[in-house]
Design an enzyme around this catalytic site. Structure first.
Site, PDB file in Angstrom:
ATOM      1  N   SER A  21      32.320  58.166  51.128  1.00 54.68           N
ATOM      2  CA  SER A  21      31.962  57.823  49.746  1.00 54.68           C
ATOM      3  C   SER A  21      30.453  58.006  49.548  1.00 54.68           C
ATOM      4  O   SER A  21      29.716  58.228  50.505  1.00 54.68           O
ATOM      5  CB  SER A  21      32.375  56.390  49.444  1.00 54.68           C
ATOM      6  OG  SER A  21      31.682  55.524  50.307  1.00 54.68           O
ATOM      7  N   GLY A  44      30.084  61.112  40.855  1.00 58.92           N
ATOM      8  CA  GLY A  44      29.722  60.739  39.482  1.00 58.92           C
ATOM      9  C   GLY A  44      28.733  61.728  38.893  1.00 58.92           C
ATOM     10  O   GLY A  44      28.825  62.102  37.719  1.00 58.92           O
ATOM     11  N   ILE A  85      44.233  53.995  51.116  1.00 55.33           N
ATOM     12  CA  ILE A  85      45.521  53.493  50.599  1.00 55.33           C
ATOM     13  C   ILE A  85      45.425  53.257  49.089  1.00 55.33           C
ATOM     14  O   ILE A  85      46.314  53.598  48.330  1.00 55.33           O
ATOM     15  CB  ILE A  85      45.904  52.163  51.297  1.00 55.33           C
ATOM     16  CG1 ILE A  85      46.298  52.456  52.742  1.00 55.33           C
ATOM     17  CG2 ILE A  85      47.020  51.446  50.558  1.00 55.33           C
ATOM     18  CD1 ILE A  85      46.717  51.221  53.514  1.00 55.33           C
ATOM     19  N   GLU A  86      44.299  52.697  48.657  1.00 53.85           N
ATOM     20  CA  GLU A  86      44.148  52.293  47.255  1.00 53.85           C
ATOM     21  C   GLU A  86      44.345  53.434  46.264  1.00 53.85           C
ATOM     22  O   GLU A  86      44.830  53.225  45.162  1.00 53.85           O
ATOM     23  CB  GLU A  86      42.747  51.714  47.013  1.00 53.85           C
ATOM     24  CG  GLU A  86      42.530  50.328  47.497  1.00 53.85           C
ATOM     25  CD  GLU A  86      41.892  50.291  48.867  1.00 53.85           C
ATOM     26  OE1 GLU A  86      42.025  51.305  49.600  1.00 53.85           O
ATOM     27  OE2 GLU A  86      41.289  49.265  49.215  1.00 53.85           O
ATOM     28  N   CYS A  98      17.325  40.122  28.868  1.00 52.99           N
ATOM     29  CA  CYS A  98      18.368  39.097  29.022  1.00 52.99           C
ATOM     30  C   CYS A  98      17.826  37.874  29.776  1.00 52.99           C
ATOM     31  O   CYS A  98      17.110  37.084  29.183  1.00 52.99           O
ATOM     32  CB  CYS A  98      19.609  39.690  29.671  1.00 52.99           C
ATOM     33  SG  CYS A  98      21.084  38.782  29.216  1.00 52.99           S
ATOM     34  N   GLU A 156      21.859  26.581  32.531  1.00 54.92           N
ATOM     35  CA  GLU A 156      22.599  27.301  33.576  1.00 54.92           C
ATOM     36  C   GLU A 156      22.160  26.790  34.957  1.00 54.92           C
ATOM     37  O   GLU A 156      22.958  26.659  35.867  1.00 54.92           O
ATOM     38  CB  GLU A 156      22.331  28.818  33.472  1.00 54.92           C
ATOM     39  CG  GLU A 156      23.049  29.639  34.542  1.00 54.92           C
ATOM     40  CD  GLU A 156      22.863  31.151  34.403  1.00 54.92           C
ATOM     41  OE1 GLU A 156      22.082  31.592  33.534  1.00 54.92           O
ATOM     42  OE2 GLU A 156      23.481  31.888  35.182  1.00 54.92           O
ATOM     43  N   HIS A 177      20.707  44.152  26.330  1.00 55.33           N
ATOM     44  CA  HIS A 177      20.411  45.094  27.417  1.00 55.33           C
ATOM     45  C   HIS A 177      20.085  46.483  26.867  1.00 55.33           C
ATOM     46  O   HIS A 177      20.963  47.351  26.825  1.00 55.33           O
ATOM     47  CB  HIS A 177      21.608  45.175  28.375  1.00 55.33           C
ATOM     48  CG  HIS A 177      21.814  43.935  29.169  1.00 55.33           C
ATOM     49  ND1 HIS A 177      21.148  43.680  30.341  1.00 55.33           N
ATOM     50  CD2 HIS A 177      22.593  42.843  28.935  1.00 55.33           C
ATOM     51  CE1 HIS A 177      21.515  42.508  30.823  1.00 55.33           C
ATOM     52  NE2 HIS A 177      22.387  41.974  29.975  1.00 55.33           N
ATOM     53  N   GLU A 211      18.612  48.776  28.246  1.00 53.31           N
ATOM     54  CA  GLU A 211      18.736  49.806  29.290  1.00 53.31           C
ATOM     55  C   GLU A 211      20.077  50.537  29.216  1.00 53.31           C
ATOM     56  O   GLU A 211      20.195  51.668  29.679  1.00 53.31           O
ATOM     57  CB  GLU A 211      18.525  49.194  30.684  1.00 53.31           C
ATOM     58  CG  GLU A 211      19.620  48.263  31.200  1.00 53.31           C
ATOM     59  CD  GLU A 211      19.461  46.801  30.792  1.00 53.31           C
ATOM     60  OE1 GLU A 211      18.822  46.544  29.748  1.00 53.31           O
ATOM     61  OE2 GLU A 211      19.993  45.914  31.493  1.00 53.31           O
TER      62      GLU A 211
HETATM   63  N1  GLN Z   1      22.581  34.240  33.191  1.00 57.81           N
HETATM   64  C1  GLN Z   1      22.134  34.431  31.844  1.00 57.81           C
HETATM   65  C2  GLN Z   1      23.243  34.179  30.825  1.00 57.81           C
HETATM   66  O1  GLN Z   1      24.401  34.199  31.172  1.00 57.81           O
HETATM   67  C3  GLN Z   1      21.548  35.823  31.657  1.00 57.81           C
HETATM   68  C4  GLN Z   1      22.566  36.898  31.737  1.00 57.81           C
HETATM   69  C5  GLN Z   1      21.968  38.278  31.950  1.00 57.81           C
HETATM   70  O2  GLN Z   1      20.796  38.394  32.295  1.00 57.81           O
HETATM   71  N2  GLN Z   1      22.772  39.305  31.793  1.00 57.81           N
HETATM   72  O3  GLN Z   1      22.966  33.980  29.678  1.00 57.81           O
END
Ligand code: GLN
Length: 535
Positions: free
Chosen positions: A13, A18, A149-150, A381, A405, A507, A509
């Site tokens: 692999s 890709g 196998i997968e 994020c 969190e 995000h 990115e």
């Molecule tokens: N842990 C954070 C949340 O759930 C940030 C998540 C992230 O950075 N994708 O809000």
């Protein structure tokens, strides 16, 4: 008319299936074909959302909120297109669908079996994205290595499709490795022969072999592969190590892989117009200037965990003619011994997404450094959440401010669970996922770079800026530069008294592309260059 190109892998692999799949897709797209790329992951997980980045690399989120493998991100970056949930299949999803049908009585009276029920479902899922997007050609990458196998049920489904469809509607590309023995300096074809034998035992004869090797292949080696693997000589395509993945479409175009595919599928193709791509690839190699960006993360030992971020930096750099050198900084290292000394030479600091407690205190050190030293900062994020916590603790003096969190008992829960998440107990596919619209503040840095008032960006989080603290924070110098369409959720936070401090709850990115980089990444890289010039 629908045609299918199946990309399988042999020997081991990580050979870059890709990249080959993306290159084929791009070369066909650039000639006007409507192409759909799809990844099959033979894992029992229903999607990639619950997998650890250390094991599987980044979790890439599609527009419609599916948590997928990082290859989907690569397809989007190469093709400059948005893919959706149907472009990603796992074993778990196939079985989930079949078991649900069985429970609802759809197969009443029948014994449900791998052949035909599982294979029928696989074939349906392979056809689906082409139907949804009215695509003419599907490029389907089968994850893993032939012989696992997968992947057997998937390969059996492909075999059936090959027999059901006219000969010119399917084409199999097998990507393998040719090891070189250092003692004799010999390139060995035997592992390739064996993996083709394995494929043939399943009933699949590859139409082309893409052979990874450390150097261009000598003609006799190609002849040997052609003979032993029963593939026309011109369909043995060498795939030497390249300087970057963005060279791959150029190399595959030179080696005419798309011509071989087109012959097999009876498609019209000419040489692909790759001028713009070539121009940007050259810029990545010979930029006018360079900047050093510190990427402070928790999974930095496995760089694939942040692949969309590092690619987005590269795209923005190529566009702006700036080479970006990424310093991979482990967040924990900033609280252990060395302190923030490793940040001193940086032109900018970026904190990407993340989960859980580990590394967060180190990230807060990095934010403080960027804020106090007036170094460009880009938070993604969790990077936004850290920026808010740092501001609360060090500018407002709210000791113990945190995200719930990591500290449910914090006296200042400046980041807290989204209301819609309070009742959620299941982990898979339950975050705030996919595209949501945000409105930008007129006087913000973000508004200046986006050049528009409303944006749509992809999300993946459970926690959010706590609106209860909004007024006090704004009064102390935080700019709320973007909010959800209803004005309730804070989506972008900037600092008023700072040259370039932007953090986003989404995000960006995930939507940066080689041919069209993300505006905020461009803004960040530009500000890094200004920082460098002024220091
Ligand atoms: N842990 C954070 C949340 O759930 C940030 C998540 C992230 O950075 N994708 O809000």
């Amino acid at each position: 008319m629908r045609k299918y190109i199946f990309v399988t892998g042999g020997v081991l692999s990580g050979l870059g299936k890709g990249v080959i799949s993306s290159s084929i897709g791009l070369l066909l797209k650039l000639q006007g074909h409507v192409v759909s790329l799809q990844k099959i992951d033979p894992y029992v997980n229903v999607d990639a959302g619950t997998m650890n980045p250390y094991e599987h690399g980044e979790v890439f989120v599609t527009r419609d909120g599916k948590e997928t493998d990082l290859d989907i991100g690569r397809y989007e970056r190469f093709l400059d297109e948005e893919l959706t949930a149907s472009n990603y299949i796992t074993t778990g999803q196939v079985y989930w669908n079949v078991i649900r049908k069985e429970r609802s009585g759809k197969y009443l009276g029948k014994t449900v079996q791998i052949i035909p029920h599982i294979t029928d479902e696989i074939k349906r899922l392979i056809r689906l994205p082409l139907e949804e997007n009215d695509a003419e050609i599907g490029v389907i990458e089968i994850g893993g290595t032939v012989g696992d196998i997968e992947s057997l049920p998937f390969l059996e489904a492909l075999r059936q499709m090959k027999d059901e469809l006219p000969r010119e509607d399917t084409f199999f590309v097998h990507v393998t490795l040719l090891p070189r023995l250092s003692t004799s300096d010999e390139v060995k074809t035997k592992p390739t022969q064996h993996s083709v034998k394995e494929l043939r035992a399943i009933g699949i004869q590859p139409n082309a072999i893409v052979a990874r090797c450390d150097q261009p292949l000598p003609e006799p080696v190609k002849e040997k592969i052609a003979l032993f693997c029963d593939v026309p000589l011109q369909n043995v395509i060498e795939d030497p190590d390249l300087r970057s993945i963005y060279h791959a479409p150029l190399a595959m175009s030179d080696y005419q892989l798309h011509h071989r595919v087109a012959e097999g599928l009876q498609l019209d193709v000419a040489d692909a117009p790759l001028q713009e791509w070539t121009r940007l690839v050259r810029r990545t190699e010979h930029p006018d200037s360079r900047v050093r960006v510190g990427l402070v993360g928790k999974y930095v030992e496995l760089r694939d965990s942040y692949i969309s971020v590092s690619e987005a930096l590269l795209h923005a750099g190529a566009w702006e003619n700036i080479g970006v050198d990424i310093e991979w900084i482990s967040a924990e290292s900033l609280t252990e011994g060395g302190g923030t000394a490793s940040l001193a030479e940086l032109d900018g600091i970026l904190i990407p997404g993340g989960f859980g407690h580990r590394g967060v205190e180190g990230k807060l050190e990095a934010v403080e450094f960027a804020r106090a030293q007036r170094i460009p900062y880009f938070g993604l994020c969790l990077g936004l959440q850290c920026a808010v916590i740092e501001f609360a603790r060090n500018v407002l003096g709210w000791e113990g401010a945190n995200t719930t969190e990591n500290d449910p008992e914090t006296p200042y829960p400046v980041i807290a669970l989204l209301e819609e998440q309070i009742q959620v107990t299941q982990k898979g596919g339950t975050m705030r996922l996919g595209v949501y619209e945000s409105t930008l503040a007129p006087d913000s840095i973000s508004r200046r770079w986006y050049e528009t008032d409303t944006i749509a960006e992809r999300h993946r989080h459970r926690y959010e800026f706590n609106a209860a603290f909004r007024q006090e924070m704004e009064a102390a110098g935080l700019r709320i530069a973007g909010t959800s369409a209803d004005g309730q959720l804070v989506e972008i936070v900037e600092l008023r008294d700072h040259p370039w401090f932007v953090s986003v709850q989404f995000h960006p990115e995930f939507t940066s592309r080689f041919l069209s980089p993300h505006p905020l990444f461009r803004g960040f890289i530009r500000s890094c260059l200004e920082q460098r010039a002024s220091s």
